[in-house]
Write an enzyme that holds these catalytic residues in place. Structure first.
Site, PDB file in Angstrom:
ATOM      1  N   CYS A   1       0.840  -1.196   0.000  1.00 26.03           N
ATOM      2  CA  CYS A   1       0.000   0.000   0.000  1.00 26.03           C
ATOM      3  C   CYS A   1       0.879   1.251   0.000  1.00 26.03           C
ATOM      4  O   CYS A   1       1.541   1.548  -0.984  1.00 26.03           O
ATOM      5  CB  CYS A   1      -0.977  -0.040   1.169  1.00 26.03           C
ATOM      6  SG  CYS A   1      -2.345   1.130   0.988  1.00 26.03           S
TER       7      CYS A   1
ATOM      8  N   HIS B   1      -3.567  -5.148   0.605  1.00 28.93           N
ATOM      9  CA  HIS B   1      -2.980  -5.602   1.872  1.00 28.93           C
ATOM     10  C   HIS B   1      -2.963  -7.134   1.948  1.00 28.93           C
ATOM     11  O   HIS B   1      -3.953  -7.747   2.342  1.00 28.93           O
ATOM     12  CB  HIS B   1      -3.767  -5.036   3.055  1.00 28.93           C
ATOM     13  CG  HIS B   1      -3.544  -3.582   3.273  1.00 28.93           C
ATOM     14  ND1 HIS B   1      -2.545  -3.096   4.090  1.00 28.93           N
ATOM     15  CD2 HIS B   1      -4.176  -2.495   2.747  1.00 28.93           C
ATOM     16  CE1 HIS B   1      -2.575  -1.773   4.075  1.00 28.93           C
ATOM     17  NE2 HIS B   1      -3.559  -1.378   3.268  1.00 28.93           N
TER      18      HIS B   1
ATOM     19  N   GLU C   1      -1.493  -8.901   4.112  1.00 24.80           N
ATOM     20  CA  GLU C   1      -1.378  -9.355   5.501  1.00 24.80           C
ATOM     21  C   GLU C   1      -2.722  -9.602   6.166  1.00 24.80           C
ATOM     22  O   GLU C   1      -2.782 -10.315   7.176  1.00 24.80           O
ATOM     23  CB  GLU C   1      -0.565  -8.347   6.329  1.00 24.80           C
ATOM     24  CG  GLU C   1      -1.253  -7.026   6.608  1.00 24.80           C
ATOM     25  CD  GLU C   1      -1.050  -5.983   5.530  1.00 24.80           C
ATOM     26  OE1 GLU C   1      -1.078  -4.785   5.856  1.00 24.80           O
ATOM     27  OE2 GLU C   1      -0.881  -6.354   4.348  1.00 24.80           O
TER      28      GLU C   1
END
Length: 539
Positions: A81, A176, A178
Site C-alpha cells: 500500500c 494488503h 497481511e
C-alpha cells in the site's frame, strides 16, 4: 543465527499482522519505525525488507520515506500500500491523489508472470486472466512506474495495483496481503520471504527454548529473580521458561485477590509448586482486596483499586526477598511495538504488565522480559514445548482485575462465589460439547471445524453477574434470585468481534445446570452484542 526480515512501520494499524504472517512462515522478523538510521538498517542485516502501509499521503508527507540503506543493501523489498507508493517515489516513479479511492474488497487482475504472484490466484476469467480477491485501503495511487519496473497487477480504478522489478527483487502491491480478507495473502508473503528472500524457515519455538535459556542465564548470572504469577498465559510461560533456565533463583509471587476463576489458585500451585517444583509464594489477600472494593461501583475505580492493592501486596512480599535483583514480566511483542519500545532510538517506554507497573523503579530492580520478542500464538507454542498443559496455555483471556469487572456494580464475596461457579459450568459445557456436521449445516460453524470443541471455536467466553433479581419458580416455591449473562465471541484480533452462534442445545444445558446447581441464580441470558458497538467485557 537466524535469517531476519526487517519490517519498517509507516504507521499502519495492521503492521503487526505483517510480522505475524512472516513468523507463521517460521522466519524471524522485527518491526521498527520507518525513520531508523541507515546505520541501523545495515547493522540489522536483513535478508529482505517489507514496507508497511500508512494513513499518510505519499505526495503530501515527504518525511515518511524508507532509509536510503534499504535501497543500497541489495536485498529484496516488498512495499505494501503506502509502502509501494514510497517505493515508487523514492525510485523515480510518480504518485498522485486519486478521485476514485478504494476501501474494502476488490478483485485484482495479475499481469504477466512474476516470481511473487506466479501460480497464485483465486480464479481465472474466461479470457484466462488470473484474478485475486484482495482488501484495498488507499486514496493515492502510483501513476508512473520507476525505471526497471513492470506492471504486475491492476483493477479498473487502479491501473497500477502491483509492480515488480524482478532483477532487484523489488515488489509493490497496492492491496494488503497481511489481512485475512486477502484470501491468498499468506501465500504471497510466504513466497516473498521464503523464495524471493531465500530465508531459512528455522524460527521454531521448540528450538527457541535453548536460545532463550542461554540468554536468561547470561543476563541474570547468579542473581535472583521475582515474578508476579497471575495464572494467565504470559506470566505462566515466562515463569516456566525462567525456571527452566535458573531453577531456584526464581521466586514466583501468586496473589489471590479473591476474584479468580474456580479453583484457579489450586491449579497454579499444583502446576508450578507441584509439577515444576518452582518456588511459589501464595498470598491470600482476598479480605484486603474485597474490603477496599466495598461500596465501589465505577468500573474504572474498581480497576484502579485492584491494581493499587496488587502493587502494595506484591511490593511488601518483594521486599522480603532481599537477594532479588530482577523483576520478571510476561511482556510480549505486541506490548513492545504498541509502546514504542522496539530496539531503536525510539525505545523510550516499556509497557509494563498491568499488575506491576512502576515496580522495577520502586523496588530498584532490573527488568527481565524473556517473551518480549514473541507474539501470543508463539508464546502458547512455547508454553506447550516447555511442558505446560494445553488447557492452561490455550485458556481464553482473563482480565487483570479478574471477576471484579465481570460483576456489574459493587463487588461482594457472595457475588464472586455465584459468578465463578456459573462461569465454570459454562466453560465446562463449552469444552465437552463438540461441533457436529449438523452445526455446520445450520451455519453455526465451518465444515473444517467439525470435531472441535466449542471452547476451541470461541475466542473468549465467560459469565457476567448482574446485580438484579428476577422472579422464578423452583418446585412448588417462588424464588427471587440473581441473573447471570453468558458471553461468547469469535474474533481474530480482539479489535472487532462477533457474538458466537452457539447451538441452542448447548445454551439450554448451560442454563439448566447453572439454575439447578448454583443456588442464588434463577435466570440465565445470552449476550448477542458484537464489537462494536459493545465491548467484549461488560466493564
Amino acid at each position: 543465527m537466524h535469517d531476519k526480515i526487517l519490517i519498517l512501520d509507516f504507521g499502519s494499524q495492521v503492521t503487526q499482522l505483517i510480522a505475524r504472517r512472516v513468523r507463521e512462515a517460521h522466519v524471524y522478523c522485527e518491526i521498527h519505525p520507518n525513520d531508523v538510521t541507515d546505520e541501523f538498517v545495515r547493522e540489522f542485516a536483513p535478508k529482505g525488507v517489507i514496507l508497511s502501509g500508512s494513513h499518510a499521503s505519499t505526495y503530501e508527507d515527504h518525511q515518511l520515506r524508507a532509509p536510503q540503506a534499504v535501497w543500497d543493501l541489495g536485498v529484496p523489498v516488498l512495499g505494501i500500500c503506502y509502502g509501494m507508493q514510497t517505493m515508487a517515489v523514492q525510485l523515480g516513479g510518480k504518485v498522485e491523489w486519486s478521485d476514485s479511492r478504494e476501501f474494502g474488497y476488490a478483485e485484482v487482475r495479475a499481469h504477466g508472470h512474476t516470481n511473487l504472484l506466479k501460480g497464485i490466484e483465486d480464479f481465472a476469467t474466461d479470457e484466462g486472466h488470473g484474478m485475486l480477491k484482495v482488501w484495498m485501503s488507499h486514496g493515492d495511487k502510483v501513476t508512473a512506474l520507476p525505471a526497471g519496473f513492470k506492471l504486475m497487477a491492476s483493477t479498473p480504478s487502479c491501473p497500477i495495483a502491483g509492480m515488480a522489478d524482478e532483477a532487484r527483487g523489488y515488489y509493490g502491491v497496492q492491496f494488503h496481503p497481511e489481512v485475512t480478507h486477502t484470501s491468498k495473502g499468506r501465500e504471497m508473503i510466504e513466497r516473498f520471504v521464503l523464495e524471493i528472500c531465500a530465508t531459512k524457515a528455522d524460527w521454531v519455538m521448540r528450538d527457541h527454548i535453548a536460545e532463550a535459556v542461554e540468554k536468561i542465564r547470561e543476563q541474570v548470572g547468579d542473581e535472583e529473580v521475582i515474578l508476579g504469577l497471575s495464572g494467565g498465559v504470559d506470566s505462566s510461560v515466562a515463569a516456566a521458561l525462567i525456571h527452566r533456565a535458573i531453577g531456584d533463583q526464581l521466586t514466583c509471587v501468586f496473589v489471590d485477590h479473591g476474584l479468580l476463576r474456580l479453583d484457579e489458585g489450586k491449579m497454579v500451585m499444583d502446576m508450578f509448586a507441584g509439577r515444576l517444583h518452582a518456588k511459589v509464594v501464595h498470598i491470600d489477600a482476598s479480605e484486603q482486596f474485597l474490603g477496599h472494593l466495598t461500596g465501589v461501583t465505577d468500573p474504572e475505580q474498581k480497576r484502579k483499586i485492584i491494581g493499587r492493592e496488587f502493587v502494595e501486596v506484591f511490593q511488601a512480599e518483594a521486599k522480603k526477598l532481599s537477594n532479588a535483583k530482577w523483576l520478571a514480566q510476561g511482556t510480549i511483542y505486541p506490548d513492545v511495538v504498541e509502546s514504542g519500545g522496539t530496539k531503536t532510538k525510539k525505545a523510550t517506554t516499556i509497557k509494563s504488565h498491568h499488575n506491576v507497573g512502576g515496580l522495577p523503579e520502586t523496588l530498584g530492580l532490573k527488568l527481565l522480559e524473556p517473551l518480549r520478542d514473541l507474539f501470543k500464538d508463539e508464546v502458547r507454542e512455547l508454553g506447550v514445548a516447555l511442558g505446560l498443559p494445553p488447557e492452561m496455555v490455550y485458556r481464553h483471556p482473563f482480565p487483570g482485575p479478574g471477576l471484579g469487572v465481570r460483576i456489574l456494580g459493587e463487588v461482594k464475596r457472595d457475588y464472586a462465589d455465584l459468578l465463578r461457579r456459573a462461569d465454570a459450568i459454562f466453560i465446562e459445557e463449552l469444552r465437552k460439547t463438540i461441533a457436529t456436521e449438523q452445526d455446520a449445516a445450520a451455519g453455526l460453524c465451518e465444515a473444517n471445524q467439525v470435531g472441535k470443541s466449542w471452547y476451541d471455536l470461541t475466542s473468549q467466553a465467560f459469565a457476567v453477574f448482574l446485580p438484579v433479581k428476577s422472579v422464578g419458580v423452583m418446585g412448588d416455591g417462588r424464588t427471587y434470585d440473581y441473573v447471570v449473562a453468558l458471553r461468547a465471541v469469535q474474533t481474530t484480533d480482539f479489535m472487532t468481534a462477533h457474538w458466537a452462534h452457539l447451538p441452542y442445545s448447548l445454551l439450554g444445558r448451560c442454563s439448566n445446570r447453572i439454575i439447578n446447581e448454583v443456588r442464588g441464580l434463577n435466570r440465565v441470558v445470552y449476550d448477542v452484542s458484537g464489537k462494536p458497538p459493545a465491548t467484549i467485557e461488560w466493564e
